[in-house]
Design a protein around this motif. Structure first.
Motif, PDB file in Angstrom:
ATOM      1  N   LEU A 130       0.802  -1.300  -0.192  1.00  0.00           N
ATOM      2  CA  LEU A 130       0.179   0.527  -0.103  1.00  0.00           C
ATOM      3  C   LEU A 130       0.751   1.177  -0.596  1.00  0.00           C
ATOM      4  O   LEU A 130       0.298   2.404  -0.479  1.00  0.00           O
ATOM      5  CB  LEU A 130      -0.888  -0.094   1.117  1.00  0.00           C
ATOM      6  CG  LEU A 130      -1.825  -0.858   1.380  1.00  0.00           C
ATOM      7  CD1 LEU A 130      -2.663  -1.165   2.566  1.00  0.00           C
ATOM      8  CD2 LEU A 130      -2.967  -0.678   0.260  1.00  0.00           C
ATOM      9  N   LEU A 131       1.966   1.040   0.415  1.00  0.00           N
ATOM     10  CA  LEU A 131       2.382   2.699   0.744  1.00  0.00           C
ATOM     11  C   LEU A 131       3.330   3.077  -0.436  1.00  0.00           C
ATOM     12  O   LEU A 131       3.486   3.987  -0.876  1.00  0.00           O
ATOM     13  CB  LEU A 131       4.098   2.400   1.885  1.00  0.00           C
ATOM     14  CG  LEU A 131       3.849   2.110   2.560  1.00  0.00           C
ATOM     15  CD1 LEU A 131       4.849   1.816   4.064  1.00  0.00           C
ATOM     16  CD2 LEU A 131       3.904   3.745   3.397  1.00  0.00           C
ATOM     17  N   GLY A 132       3.380   2.656  -1.732  1.00  0.00           N
ATOM     18  CA  GLY A 132       4.112   2.638  -3.368  1.00  0.00           C
ATOM     19  C   GLY A 132       2.960   3.096  -4.105  1.00  0.00           C
ATOM     20  O   GLY A 132       3.014   3.666  -5.091  1.00  0.00           O
ATOM     21  N   LEU A 133       1.080   2.845  -2.882  1.00  0.00           N
ATOM     22  CA  LEU A 133       0.158   2.830  -4.291  1.00  0.00           C
ATOM     23  C   LEU A 133      -0.197   4.514  -4.451  1.00  0.00           C
ATOM     24  O   LEU A 133      -0.589   4.430  -5.322  1.00  0.00           O
ATOM     25  CB  LEU A 133      -1.119   2.685  -3.755  1.00  0.00           C
ATOM     26  CG  LEU A 133      -1.932   2.445  -3.376  1.00  0.00           C
ATOM     27  CD1 LEU A 133      -1.367   0.522  -4.891  1.00  0.00           C
ATOM     28  CD2 LEU A 133      -3.271   1.922  -3.454  1.00  0.00           C
ATOM     29  N   ARG A 134       0.513   5.537  -3.912  1.00  0.00           N
ATOM     30  CA  ARG A 134       0.380   7.067  -4.307  1.00  0.00           C
ATOM     31  C   ARG A 134       1.376   7.214  -5.648  1.00  0.00           C
ATOM     32  O   ARG A 134       1.160   7.465  -6.516  1.00  0.00           O
ATOM     33  CB  ARG A 134       0.838   7.695  -3.651  1.00  0.00           C
ATOM     34  CG  ARG A 134       0.326   9.195  -3.860  1.00  0.00           C
ATOM     35  CD  ARG A 134       1.490  10.266  -2.573  1.00  0.00           C
ATOM     36  NE  ARG A 134       2.436  10.265  -2.676  1.00  0.00           N
ATOM     37  CZ  ARG A 134       3.620  10.528  -3.068  1.00  0.00           C
ATOM     38  NH1 ARG A 134       3.194  11.902  -3.891  1.00  0.00           N
ATOM     39  NH2 ARG A 134       4.880  10.616  -2.206  1.00  0.00           N
ATOM     40  N   ALA A 135       2.233   6.809  -5.999  1.00  0.00           N
ATOM     41  CA  ALA A 135       3.034   7.241  -6.451  1.00  0.00           C
ATOM     42  C   ALA A 135       3.277   6.206  -7.741  1.00  0.00           C
ATOM     43  O   ALA A 135       2.859   6.801  -8.934  1.00  0.00           O
ATOM     44  CB  ALA A 135       4.350   6.848  -5.939  1.00  0.00           C
ATOM     45  N   LEU A 136       2.829   4.683  -7.684  1.00  0.00           N
ATOM     46  CA  LEU A 136       2.563   4.018  -8.428  1.00  0.00           C
ATOM     47  C   LEU A 136       1.351   4.542  -9.303  1.00  0.00           C
ATOM     48  O   LEU A 136       1.365   3.906 -10.687  1.00  0.00           O
ATOM     49  CB  LEU A 136       1.938   2.744  -8.228  1.00  0.00           C
ATOM     50  CG  LEU A 136       1.875   1.386  -8.800  1.00  0.00           C
ATOM     51  CD1 LEU A 136       2.934   1.164  -9.404  1.00  0.00           C
ATOM     52  CD2 LEU A 136       1.588   0.040  -8.183  1.00  0.00           C
ATOM     53  N   PHE A 137      -0.144   4.696  -8.506  1.00  0.00           N
ATOM     54  CA  PHE A 137      -0.858   5.378  -9.063  1.00  0.00           C
ATOM     55  C   PHE A 137      -0.454   6.433 -10.355  1.00  0.00           C
ATOM     56  O   PHE A 137      -0.773   6.810 -11.734  1.00  0.00           O
ATOM     57  CB  PHE A 137      -1.807   6.158  -8.059  1.00  0.00           C
ATOM     58  CG  PHE A 137      -2.899   6.864  -8.815  1.00  0.00           C
ATOM     59  CD1 PHE A 137      -3.841   6.551  -8.726  1.00  0.00           C
ATOM     60  CD2 PHE A 137      -3.094   8.441  -8.998  1.00  0.00           C
ATOM     61  CE1 PHE A 137      -5.230   7.148  -9.543  1.00  0.00           C
ATOM     62  CE2 PHE A 137      -3.834   8.973  -9.699  1.00  0.00           C
ATOM     63  CZ  PHE A 137      -5.608   8.692 -10.242  1.00  0.00           C
TER      64      PHE A 137
END
Length: 340
Positions: free
Chosen positions: A235-242
């Protein structure tokens, strides 16, 4: 059985909270439109942190637990890509300005993480006290996989979300965004901005995601600690991955099919585990090595087949898939023309 000391839990939670604080600083205190280079660098950073944790964890615990972590992380990461489809739909439906999308995503990730902690605690307790929970989780995943495959060419409906409908009906709302604020005062009256409604939509979808992802990761490990860290780092990398992949999501035309196969496979694995444990020891179980191999093969084949299909047929578009009959959103073009 994995033994994690209080110090181990404290250090792990400390690292995750620090990374969350970093995400919060980037996404809320410094709102801006995220470019491809920035998104790629932060995505690489979060993946590197997750991999580094897995290597250290495998060396400290043992590599069987390390393999369970990586299998759980890959499952959660692949499911999170499907989550991104829904986030894109929500952002499009509510016409969220690009500079505020980071804030929404960051708060959405925090909500998702809190919900996952609750679901993990409940799931671990049920599995420890009632072994038939493995059967229930397995049947739930198989049902979800069938529904996702049947409705793989559809998108979940945001407008039909009961939480969003209730918000529109009972909350005083303004139709304008206001500097990233959740509430504003108009004519002496406190009202909610569309950004608050977006957060409700993402929070509601997070609940549905947790119902799928928690049983799925318990299918590759029954260790609550591993389930927690696999979810947290995914979940932590979800913002950048978006921001990295939102322009590429439409090309992953077979993603829902691939995810339905993974969920079905893990569901069968859970059912076999229950049969082996409660019915007969002669019933074979699926090893963690085989699980990891199947998951990786399905993801690679799905990705390659999707890119080939998109290259051959540029008009082919991917969909998030829907697991509820009759809960289908309009097409992206129709959503763009809907009144806000």
């Amino acid at each position: 059985m994995l033994e994690v000391t209080a110090l181990g839990w404290t250090l792990t939670i400390g690292v995750i909270v620090a990374l969350l604080a970093l995400d919060l600083t980037l996404g809320v205190l410094r709102p801006h439109a995220v470019g491809f280079r920035e998104a790629a660098l932060w995505s690489a950073f979060y993946i590197a942190v997750a991999v580094a944790f897995g290597v250290v964890f495998g060396m400290v615990a043992n590599w069987d637990f390390g393999a369970q972590y990586f299998a759980g992380y890959i499952v959660e990461k692949s499911l999170s890509v499907d989550n991104l489809f829904v986030f894109v739909i929500i952002m499009s439906t509510f016409a969220v300005p690009e500079k505020y999308q980071q804030e929404v995503l960051t708060f959405g990730i925090i909500i998702a993480l809190v919900l996952r902690v609750v679901f993990i605690a409940v799931g671990a307790t049920l599995l420890n006290h009632f072994s038939f929970t493995f059967l229930l989780f397995g049947l739930l995943l198989i049902y979800t996989a069938i529904q996702l495959f049947r409705h793989r060419d559809e998108d979940p409906s945001i407008d039909d979300n009961p939480v969003v409908r209730a918000g529109r009906r009972f909350l005083p709302l303004t139709d304008k965004y206001s500097d990233g604020k959740m509430t504003v005062r108009i004519d002496g009256k406190r009202v909610f901005t569309p950004l608050f409604l977006v957060l409700i939509a993402i929070g509601g979808s997070d609940i549905l995601f947790a119902l799928d992802s928690i049983p799925a990761v318990f299918g590759v490990t029954d260790e609550a600690y591993i389930v927690f860290v696999a979810n947290a780092f995914a979940l932590l990398g979800l913002r950048a991955l978006f921001f990295l992949v939102k322009g590429l999501l439409d090309r992953l035309v077979y993603l829902s099919t691939g995810l339905s196969l993974i969920l079905a496979f893990i569901g069968v694995k859970l059912v076999l585990h229950w049969l082996h444990k409660d019915v007969s020891a002669s019933v074979p179980e699926v090893s963690i090595g085989l699980s990891l191999g199947v998951i990786l093969v399905v993801l690679v084949v799905t990705t390659v087949a999707s890119l080939l299909k998109s290259r051959k047929d540029p008009d082919a578009k991917a969909h998030a898939g829907s697991v509820r009959v009759g809960s289908v959103s309009s097409s992206p073009d129709e959503r763009d023309n809907q009144p806000r």
